[in-house]
Scaffold this motif. Structure first.
Motif, short mmCIF file in Angstrom:
data_model
loop_
_atom_site.label_atom_id
_atom_site.label_comp_id
_atom_site.label_asym_id
_atom_site.label_seq_id
_atom_site.Cartn_x
_atom_site.Cartn_y
_atom_site.Cartn_z
N ASN A 212 -46.15 72.94 -10.85
CA ASN A 212 -47.03 74.88 -10.35
C ASN A 212 -46.72 74.82 -9.24
O ASN A 212 -46.63 76.05 -9.03
CB ASN A 212 -48.18 75.38 -11.74
N HIS B 156 -43.09 82.07 -9.77
CA HIS B 156 -43.81 82.76 -10.47
C HIS B 156 -44.02 83.54 -9.61
O HIS B 156 -44.84 84.05 -10.16
CB HIS B 156 -44.77 81.26 -10.68
N HIS C 44 -49.18 85.38 -10.04
CA HIS C 44 -49.99 85.99 -8.74
C HIS C 44 -50.05 87.75 -8.72
O HIS C 44 -49.76 87.58 -7.39
CB HIS C 44 -50.08 85.31 -7.85
N ASP D 271 -52.90 80.52 -11.91
CA ASP D 271 -52.18 79.32 -12.21
C ASP D 271 -52.36 78.80 -13.46
O ASP D 271 -51.97 78.43 -14.67
CB ASP D 271 -51.89 78.52 -11.13
FE LIG Z 1 -49.03 80.03 -8.48
#
Ligand SMILES: [Fe+2]
Ligand code: FES
Length: 328
Positions: A152, A158, A163, A283
Motif C-alpha cells: 500500500n 490509489h 485520499h 489506507d
Molecule cells: Fe495511502
C-alpha cells in the motif's frame, strides 16, 4: 515472512528495565536489557516448564522466570537453578533460544532466521536522515499481513481515491511512470507523477526526466522499512512490523529538520502525527479488506503499469524467500 533478515520490531523506548513480551513474526518473544543496556531477545517460554518469561523480572542482570526462579543470561544460558543450589548442576539443555538484535536511530531490529551467520552485517538505515532531524512517532495496529501494508505504501495509483479528501485531492488520476530503481541490494527507490486525465496516455517510466528523481520519492529497505522523501527537510518514515500472519503494527514517524531547536522541533514533529494517522487510516480501511491476506507473485491479481513498484517488491520478496529456503 522472509527468513534470514533484519526486521524492525520495536522502538527503543519500549524496552526498559523490565522484560517485555510481544508477538513478532508469529512468535512470542521477550525483550530485555542486559547490564550494558544492550537489548536482548529470546523466545518467551521458559525451557523448564513453559512459563512466559516476560512475566518475570530482571535479577542481577539476568532474566528470572517467575515460576521457579531459574535465571538466564543474555546468551540464553541458564545460570541458576535455585532448587539445585547456587553451586548445583545446571542441565545443558536448559537453554533459551535467543535472537540477534541491533539498536540504532531509536529502533530495535531483530534478525529472524537460521542458522545465524557467524558475522552478521548490521541492518541498513536511510543515510539521508542524520542527527539534525527530530521526529514524532506513533504506532497503529492493522488487521493485515505486513506485505499488504508495505504494498500500500508503494502503491502510487490509489491516492486520488483513497485520499480524495487529503493528500490525493485534485483528481490527478493519470499515472506517469512510476520509475523504479534499486539503490544497492536492499533499497527500492521509486517516484511517479500523477496528473489530470487529459486524454493522453500515461508516460512510460523511460519517458520521465531523470531530473525528477531528486524530488519527492519513496525509498523502501527490505524487509520492512520505508520513507516518503517529501523534501530534504521533511520525511515520513514507517516500519511495517509483522505481528503474525494477519496483524501488522505500523510504526510511523514524522521527521523534520527545518526547525533546528530540539524542543520546538520535537513539538512540530508531534503536531504532524494526527494528520499522518488520519491518512494511514484512510489506507487501513481499504487494505484490511484485501484478499488473499498475504501478497505473493502468483495470487491471481491483474496489475497495470502504475503497479510497477509493487511488482518489483513482489519479485524481490520472492527472490529473498527463495534464497532463504530454496524451492526444489
Ligand atoms: Fe495511502
Ligand atoms: S517454568 Fe520457568 S523456572 Fe520453572
Amino acid at each position: 515472512m522472509i527468513r534470514n533478515q533484519w526486521y524492525v520490531v520495536l522502538e527503543s523506548g519500549e524496552v526498559g528495565s523490565q522484560p517485555v513480551g510481544v508477538t513478532r513474526l508469529g512468535e512470542k518473544m521477550v525483550f530485555w536489557r542486559d547490564e550494558q543496556g544492550r537489548v536482548c531477545a529470546a523466545v518467551d517460554r521458559c525451557p523448564h516448564r513453559g512459563v512466559a518469561l516476560s512475566t518475570g523480572a530482571i535479577h542481577a542482570s539476568h532474566l528470572q522466570c517467575p515460576f521457579h526462579g531459574f535465571e538466564y543470561d543474555s546468551t540464553g544460558r541458564c545460570v541458576l537453578v535455585p532448587a539445585n543450589g547456587r553451586t548445583g548442576v545446571i542441565p545443558n539443555a536448559l537453554r533459551l533460544q535467543t535472537y540477534p538484535t541491533h539498536e540504532d536511530h531509536g529502533l530495535v531490529w531483530l534478525w529472524w532466521g537460521s542458522p545465524v551467520p557467524a558475522r552478521l552485517t548490521p541492518p541498513e538505515f536511510f543515510d539521508n536522515i542524520d542527527g539534525t532531524f527530530t521526529y514524532g512517532s506513533t504506532r497503529d495496529p492493522w488487521d493485515a499481513h505486513y506485505s499488504r501494508v508495505i504494498e500500500n505504501q508503494l502503491d502510487v495509483v490509489h491516492l486520488p481515491f483513497v485520499h480524495r479528501k487529503t493528500i490525493g485531492r485534485g483528481n490527478r488520476t493519470l499515472v506517469d511512470g512510476p520509475v523504479v530503481e534499486w539503490k544497492g541490494d536492499k533499497m527500492l527507490y521509486t517516484y511517479v507523477f500523477n496528473r489530470l486525465d487529459d486524454g493522453s496516455p500515461p508516460r512510460k517510466p523511460s519517458e520521465l526526466s531523470p531530473k525528477a528523481a531528486a524530488s519527492v520519492h519513496l525509498e523502501f529497505i527490505f524487509p520492512n522499512l520505508w520513507q516518503n522523501y517529501i523534501s530534504d527537510n521533511v520525511r515520513i518514515l514507517a516500519a511495517f512490523v509483522p505481528v503474525d500472519a494477519e496483524h501488522t503494527l505500523l510504526y510511523l514517524r514524522f521527521y523534520q529538520n527545518f526547525m533546528r531547536l530540539p524542543l520546538l522541533g520535537k513539538w512540530i514533529a508531534r503536531l504532524a502525527m494526527p494528520m499522518n494517522l488520519r491518512i494511514a487510516h484512510e489506507d487501513r480501511r481499504v487494505v484490511t479488506t484485501q484478499q488473499p491476506k498475504a501478497s505473493g507473485l502468483k495470487i491471481g491479481e491483474i496489475l497495470i503499469q502504475g503497479d510497477l513498484p509493487i511488482i518489483e517488491y513482489r519479485r524481490k520478496r520472492a527472490a529473498l524467500q527463495n534464497q532463504a529456503s530454496p524451492q526444489p
